[in-house]
Design a protein around this motif. Structure first.
Motif, PDB file in Angstrom:
ATOM      1  N   ILE A 159     -12.354   1.220  -0.500  1.00  0.00           N
ATOM      2  CA  ILE A 159     -11.686   1.486   0.371  1.00  0.00           C
ATOM      3  C   ILE A 159     -10.173   2.548  -0.106  1.00  0.00           C
ATOM      4  O   ILE A 159     -10.430   3.803  -0.885  1.00  0.00           O
ATOM      5  N   LEU A 160     -10.223   3.246   1.586  1.00  0.00           N
ATOM      6  CA  LEU A 160      -9.502   4.990   1.856  1.00  0.00           C
ATOM      7  C   LEU A 160      -8.327   5.019   1.275  1.00  0.00           C
ATOM      8  O   LEU A 160      -6.881   4.443   2.262  1.00  0.00           O
ATOM      9  N   THR A 161      -8.236   5.940   0.920  1.00  0.00           N
ATOM     10  CA  THR A 161      -6.113   6.269   0.845  1.00  0.00           C
ATOM     11  C   THR A 161      -6.442   7.276   1.809  1.00  0.00           C
ATOM     12  O   THR A 161      -7.047   8.093   1.924  1.00  0.00           O
ATOM     13  N   ILE A 162      -5.830   7.132   2.577  1.00  0.00           N
ATOM     14  CA  ILE A 162      -5.295   7.716   3.976  1.00  0.00           C
ATOM     15  C   ILE A 162      -4.087   9.061   3.996  1.00  0.00           C
ATOM     16  O   ILE A 162      -4.329   9.844   4.099  1.00  0.00           O
ATOM     17  N   ARG A 163      -3.241   8.717   3.343  1.00  0.00           N
ATOM     18  CA  ARG A 163      -2.189   9.397   2.629  1.00  0.00           C
ATOM     19  C   ARG A 163      -0.773   8.789   1.690  1.00  0.00           C
ATOM     20  O   ARG A 163      -1.524   8.097   1.256  1.00  0.00           O
ATOM     21  N   THR A 164      -1.041  10.158   0.967  1.00  0.00           N
ATOM     22  CA  THR A 164      -0.134  10.057  -0.372  1.00  0.00           C
ATOM     23  C   THR A 164       1.071  10.225   0.163  1.00  0.00           C
ATOM     24  O   THR A 164       2.591   9.983  -0.860  1.00  0.00           O
ATOM     25  N   SER A 165       1.977  10.757   0.778  1.00  0.00           N
ATOM     26  CA  SER A 165       3.135  11.258   1.138  1.00  0.00           C
ATOM     27  C   SER A 165       2.908  11.974   2.791  1.00  0.00           C
ATOM     28  O   SER A 165       1.688  11.987   3.429  1.00  0.00           O
ATOM     29  N   GLN A 166       4.007  11.569   3.519  1.00  0.00           N
ATOM     30  CA  GLN A 166       4.156  12.797   4.919  1.00  0.00           C
ATOM     31  C   GLN A 166       5.604  12.956   5.262  1.00  0.00           C
ATOM     32  O   GLN A 166       6.394  12.302   5.054  1.00  0.00           O
ATOM     33  N   THR A 167       5.360  14.325   5.120  1.00  0.00           N
ATOM     34  CA  THR A 167       7.580  14.242   6.334  1.00  0.00           C
ATOM     35  C   THR A 167       7.071  13.772   6.845  1.00  0.00           C
ATOM     36  O   THR A 167       6.594  13.904   8.274  1.00  0.00           O
ATOM     37  N   LEU A 168       8.784  14.178   7.387  1.00  0.00           N
ATOM     38  CA  LEU A 168       9.251  13.232   9.133  1.00  0.00           C
ATOM     39  C   LEU A 168       8.249  14.257   9.873  1.00  0.00           C
ATOM     40  O   LEU A 168       8.494  13.561  10.963  1.00  0.00           O
ATOM     41  N   ASP A 169       8.693  15.629   9.720  1.00  0.00           N
ATOM     42  CA  ASP A 169       7.763  16.411  10.715  1.00  0.00           C
ATOM     43  C   ASP A 169       6.373  16.201  11.103  1.00  0.00           C
ATOM     44  O   ASP A 169       6.198  16.309  11.953  1.00  0.00           O
ATOM     45  N   GLU A 170       5.576  15.756   9.710  1.00  0.00           N
ATOM     46  CA  GLU A 170       4.437  15.446   9.949  1.00  0.00           C
ATOM     47  C   GLU A 170       3.943  13.686  10.638  1.00  0.00           C
ATOM     48  O   GLU A 170       3.464  13.658  11.309  1.00  0.00           O
ATOM     49  N   LEU A 171       5.080  13.234  10.518  1.00  0.00           N
ATOM     50  CA  LEU A 171       5.826  11.714  11.497  1.00  0.00           C
ATOM     51  C   LEU A 171       5.190  12.042  12.529  1.00  0.00           C
ATOM     52  O   LEU A 171       4.654  11.383  13.238  1.00  0.00           O
ATOM     53  N   ALA A 172       6.376  13.198  13.089  1.00  0.00           N
ATOM     54  CA  ALA A 172       6.655  13.604  14.457  1.00  0.00           C
ATOM     55  C   ALA A 172       5.006  13.983  15.453  1.00  0.00           C
ATOM     56  O   ALA A 172       5.280  13.169  16.195  1.00  0.00           O
TER      57      ALA A 172
END
Length: 541
Positions: A159-172
């Motif tokens: 089981i691999l943790t991909i991310r714990t949070s993401q800002t809208l800027d990072e998503l864009a």
């Protein structure tokens, strides 16, 4: 000679600047039309927006190769940069006594390379895969990552943790858009932005896998993670929302969701991404700077880099055009010489008639006739060979030489005949002109053999004008073979250009037109330098 070469190379700089400037002016005459067509295309594509789920973790699977007809362990090992022994070690149940059955899955890596995870899960853009790999390593400090050919990979089943949070800027960023594009389709009052507090720096919580402690409930997790109880219950089917959970039970926490634009892009968005909402002078400077750095704007359709799209299609066009050029030269030079040496004889008339016919007949018509001749069901039931129009392997000589030969032969011969006919006629006429010169008559009077007179005295001087036409024919090949790429389903630059024009994908069209122009410049510079090699008098003029 060295001075001549330096002068010609220096001239390349203002030539490229002039071409880039003309390209800028031409494209700026088109944007209004392209914007209108883009909006029309988007409207016709259906769905206007979609919810984007933030992935928090994944279960890693094996990296496999799906066997197709003709695959062998050797070819699979070569294409995946591994060895047969390593493949056998990963697939102990593989029966090597018989041919591989199409559809079989061969395990190549007992897991997935971190760079593939980073790109597929949009941890980073493809060109920033190294950054994504490091982020995955940092986010999984307790996981051991073995190496495959020097690259880290996550083992299958982990089981691999991909991310714990993401800002809208990072998503864009990883979707190759701007945060303003996302905010535009998540207005105040929408489900994802009820209070209007969504900003470019808003932290979005991804899907999570948490371990329950004794006494925990789904309702408690809903409150702790600020999730809707119905969504949480949907993600954990069969679990009573108010009943206590067993210690150690794994609970799936769904991610925050925002709407990301797919086809819902306004005219203002398009003009901003094209850079045509700025003053003309600023547009020109930006365009020059982007072109010098080869940093072209991403595609509207896929958000992929325009240069990456161009480079992916380039090898197939090179395969076709180099093959066609070889055919053209093989036809033009020997046939032109033979026709000149047998002037006004039956053979000369026959060869000139062939050249006129080849010039009059379009290359796609010649290709269509050749298809009828060689394929099964044409002239004969069995045919000579079948053209692998749908085979991906056949599109590259590096993956299947015989397949590529079967696919590219007809379009290359058709394009080569059309180009070679013009070269043949100019070779004949120039050679006839040279053969009338006094120094050639002198060579004949010395009793030299015909081959020696042609090779040492006549042909070299006749080649100057032949090379001029050759440069034009190379440019014509590049444009004329677009139709052949369409006819034979070869996903090269020509087919790609037609598709992107129809899709109003201006950044990709702009990139391709620039490289078309650059190619023509380079070809003419090479021909110009070749003049000096063939005729030493030119460098002193």
């Amino acid at each position: 000679m060295q001075r001549y070469l330096i002068q010609r190379l220096i001239l390349v700089i203002p030539t490229i600047w002039l071409v880039v400037s003309l390209l800028f002016l031409a494209l700026r005459a088109l944007p209004g039309d392209f914007v209108t067509r883009k909006l029309s295309n988007l409207e016709n594509q259906g769905a206007e927006q979609r919810e984007s789920e933030i992935i928090g973790y994944i279960e890693v699977e094996d990296t496999t190769h799906r066997v197709i007809t003709g695959d062998t362990l050797e070819s699979i090992a070569l294409s995946n940069e591994t060895t047969v022994s390593e493949l056998l070690a990963q697939n102990p149940d593989l029966d090597t006594s018989d041919d591989l059955r199409p559809g079989t899955r061969i395990v190549v890596i007992p897991g997935t390379l971190l760079e593939q995870v980073a790109v597929s899960q949009k941890v980073s853009l493809p060109e920033e895969a190294d950054v994504g790999v490091q982020l995955l390593i940092d986010r999984n400090p307790d996981t051991n990552f073995p190496l495959y050919q020097g690259k880290p990979y996550a083992e299958s089943g982990s089981i691999l943790t991909i991310r714990t949070s993401q800002t809208l800027d990072e998503l864009a960023h990883v979707n190759r858009i701007e945060a303003s594009d996302i905010l535009a389709v998540n207005p105040t009052g929408s489900v994802s932005n009820p209070d209007g507090e969504l900003t470019a720096q808003t932290q979005l919580l991804p899907t999570a896998l948490v371990v329950a402690e004794e006494g925990d409930t789904l309702e408690g997790f809903a409150a702790a993670f600020n999730r809707d109880i119905d969504a949480l219950t949907m993600a954990n089917r069969g679990v009573d929302p108010s009943a206590p959970l067993e210690a150690g039970a794994q609970i799936h926490i769904p991610s925050d969701k925002v709407v990301t634009p797919t086809t819902k892009i306004t005219e203002a968005n398009i003009r901003n991404r094209l850079g045509i909402d700025k003053p003309l002078g600023r547009q020109y400077i930006d365009f020059l700077w982007e072109t010098v750095r080869l940093k072209f704007r991403p595609s509207f359709q896929t958000q992929e880099g325009s240069l990456d799209i161009f480079l992916r299609a380039l090898p197939r066009t090179l395969h076709l055009n180099i093959y066609a050029l070889v055919v053209a030269l093989v036809i033009a030079i020997p046939v032109g010489i033979l026709s000149a040496m047998r002037q006004d004889r039956p053979l000369d008339y026959a060869l000139r008639g062939f050249a006129i016919l080849a010039l009059a007949a379009p290359s796609f018509w010649i290709a269509t006739m050749m298809i009828f001749v060689v394929t099964p069901g044409g002239i004969s039931e069995s045919g000579i060979w079948s053209i692998p129009l749908t085979s991906e392997e056949a599109r590259s000589v590096f993956t299947s030489f015989t397949g590529a030969l079967a696919l590219y032969s007809i379009p290359a011969v058709a394009g080569g005949i059309a180009a070679g006919a013009g070269l043949m006629r100019i070779t004949r006429s120039e050679l006839l002109e040279v053969l009338r010169q006094d120094y050639v008559r002198t060579a004949w009077s010395k009793g030299l053999r015909e081959r020696t007179v042609i090779r040492r005295h006549a042909m070299r001087n006749a080649l100057v004008n032949v090379m001029s036409v050759l440069g034009l024919q190379i440019a014509a090949l590049l444009g004329g073979n677009i139709i052949l790429e369409l006819l034979f389903n070869i996903p090269g630059i020509g087919l790609l250009l037609i598709q992107r024009i129809n899709q109003a994908d201006l950044p990709v069209v702009q990139t391709m037109v620039f490289f078309f122009a650059l190619f023509i410049i380079i070809v003419n510079i090479v021909i110009d330098i070749a003049y000096a090699v063939v005729d030493p008098r030119i460098r002193y003029t």
